[in-house]
Scaffold this motif. Structure first.
Motif, PDB file in Angstrom:
ATOM      1  N   GLN A 116       0.834  -1.210   0.000  1.00 48.71           N
ATOM      2  CA  GLN A 116       0.000   0.000   0.000  1.00 48.71           C
ATOM      3  C   GLN A 116       0.869   1.259   0.000  1.00 48.71           C
ATOM      4  O   GLN A 116       0.581   2.229  -0.727  1.00 48.71           O
ATOM      5  N   VAL A 117       1.937   1.249   0.788  1.00 48.31           N
ATOM      6  CA  VAL A 117       2.823   2.412   0.843  1.00 48.31           C
ATOM      7  C   VAL A 117       3.491   2.647  -0.513  1.00 48.31           C
ATOM      8  O   VAL A 117       3.606   3.788  -0.979  1.00 48.31           O
ATOM      9  N   LYS A 118       3.905   1.575  -1.160  1.00 45.22           N
ATOM     10  CA  LYS A 118       4.499   1.715  -2.494  1.00 45.22           C
ATOM     11  C   LYS A 118       3.489   2.296  -3.477  1.00 45.22           C
ATOM     12  O   LYS A 118       3.834   3.136  -4.322  1.00 45.22           O
ATOM     13  N   GLN A 119       2.248   1.847  -3.406  1.00 41.71           N
ATOM     14  CA  GLN A 119       1.200   2.383  -4.286  1.00 41.71           C
ATOM     15  C   GLN A 119       0.992   3.873  -4.056  1.00 41.71           C
ATOM     16  O   GLN A 119       0.850   4.648  -5.010  1.00 41.71           O
ATOM     17  N   GLU A 120       0.979   4.281  -2.803  1.00 41.63           N
ATOM     18  CA  GLU A 120       0.803   5.709  -2.489  1.00 41.63           C
ATOM     19  C   GLU A 120       1.990   6.523  -2.995  1.00 41.63           C
ATOM     20  O   GLU A 120       1.816   7.637  -3.504  1.00 41.63           O
ATOM     21  N   ALA A 121       3.189   5.970  -2.879  1.00 45.67           N
ATOM     22  CA  ALA A 121       4.379   6.670  -3.375  1.00 45.67           C
ATOM     23  C   ALA A 121       4.295   6.868  -4.883  1.00 45.67           C
ATOM     24  O   ALA A 121       4.599   7.954  -5.403  1.00 45.67           O
ATOM     25  N   MET A 122       3.862   5.843  -5.590  1.00 47.73           N
ATOM     26  CA  MET A 122       3.737   5.939  -7.045  1.00 47.73           C
ATOM     27  C   MET A 122       2.665   6.953  -7.439  1.00 47.73           C
ATOM     28  O   MET A 122       2.848   7.731  -8.386  1.00 47.73           O
ATOM     29  N   ALA A 123       1.559   6.956  -6.716  1.00 54.19           N
ATOM     30  CA  ALA A 123       0.459   7.874  -7.032  1.00 54.19           C
ATOM     31  C   ALA A 123       0.860   9.331  -6.834  1.00 54.19           C
ATOM     32  O   ALA A 123       0.318  10.227  -7.500  1.00 54.19           O
TER      33      ALA A 123
END
Length: 252
Positions: A190-197
């Motif tokens: 989830q943290v990686k997804q937020e970073a990408m977004a």
């Protein structure tokens, strides 16, 4: 056999769904049972396994992650080359979010001495930059994962949503052209997804040993990244397939 090699044997058995017996590991590695018990206790402290009478079992069946120290030494030279290539793609004055993988720690080292702003998503990576007079470090909130020092949870998500990044550097646990980027831990994904977004462009640092492997938690499809940086051990056919999806591939 060295301690890191013994622990690699233990983790390999856990990944195969096997219960690890102290006596069996001692016989295989030539170590004393007391030494093997210490190895199991050390791995239990990082959350990799759960101690049971006479041995250990996986803490999370079907999703065993090798200890950070073990992963950091695996393919170390390839990771350094990949990290140098990633750092070269970051321009001066850019704002970078750097995720929690072992390759990301090498990227942090490669960014030392550069006038960039970096938000590391692990305390391992942050430690590499905190004393650098050139780099500006933004500390992310969150709860460090035991052994990993990766920052996850609502505070980490809130920190990422408060900043606009030029670049997100993502280092997944596994990569497959069909499944995409995956991670062992759901909160980490989830943290990686937020970073990408929150980033203008996404650089994926994926050494050849991760190609063709998948973990439990999906991060994103393979074509979600802008540039994938890897080494020459990555399968040529898969590289060609990924390039056909429109992803730029840089081979170190």
């Amino acid at each position: 056999m060295r301690g890191d090699e013994r622990r690699r044997v233990i983790v390999a058995r856990l990944r195969q769904g096997q219960r690890v017996e102290v006596a069996a590991v001692a016989a295989e590695t030539g170590a004393s049972e007391m030494t093997v018990r210490r190895d199991l206790d050390a791995l239990a402290a990082t959350g990799v396994l759960r101690r049971v009478h006479g041995g250990a079992v996986a803490a999370t069946p079907g999703s065993v992650e090798q200890p950070f120290a073990t992963r950091a030494t695996a393919g170390a030279e390839a990771k350094r080359r990949i990290a140098a290539a990633v750092a070269a793609m970051v321009r001066d004055a850019e704002v970078v979010v750097l995720d929690s993988g072992t390759t990301a720690v090498q990227v942090a080292k490669a960014l030392r001495g550069r006038p960039v702003t970096v938000m590391p998503l692990s305390l391992h990576a942050a430690r590499e930059l905190l004393d650098d007079p050139q780099a500006r470090v933004l500390m992310c909130g969150g709860q460090p994962r035991r052994g990993e020092w990766a920052l996850t949870g609502p505070l980490a998500v809130a920190s990422l949503r408060a900043v606009r990044f030029d670049v997100a550097v993502i280092s997944p646990c596994g990569f497959d052209t069909a499944t995409g980027l995956t991670a062992v831990d759901l909160d980490d994904a989830q943290v990686k997804q937020e970073a990408m977004a929150a980033a203008g462009r996404v650089l994926a640092a994926v050494d050849g040993g991760k190609w063709g492997h998948t973990a439990m938690a999906r991060i994103c499809p393979a074509d979600r990244v802008d540039v994938l940086i890897t080494d020459d051990t990555a399968p040529a056919a898969d590289r060609a397939e990924l390039a056909g999806m429109g992803v730029t591939i840089h081979v170190c």
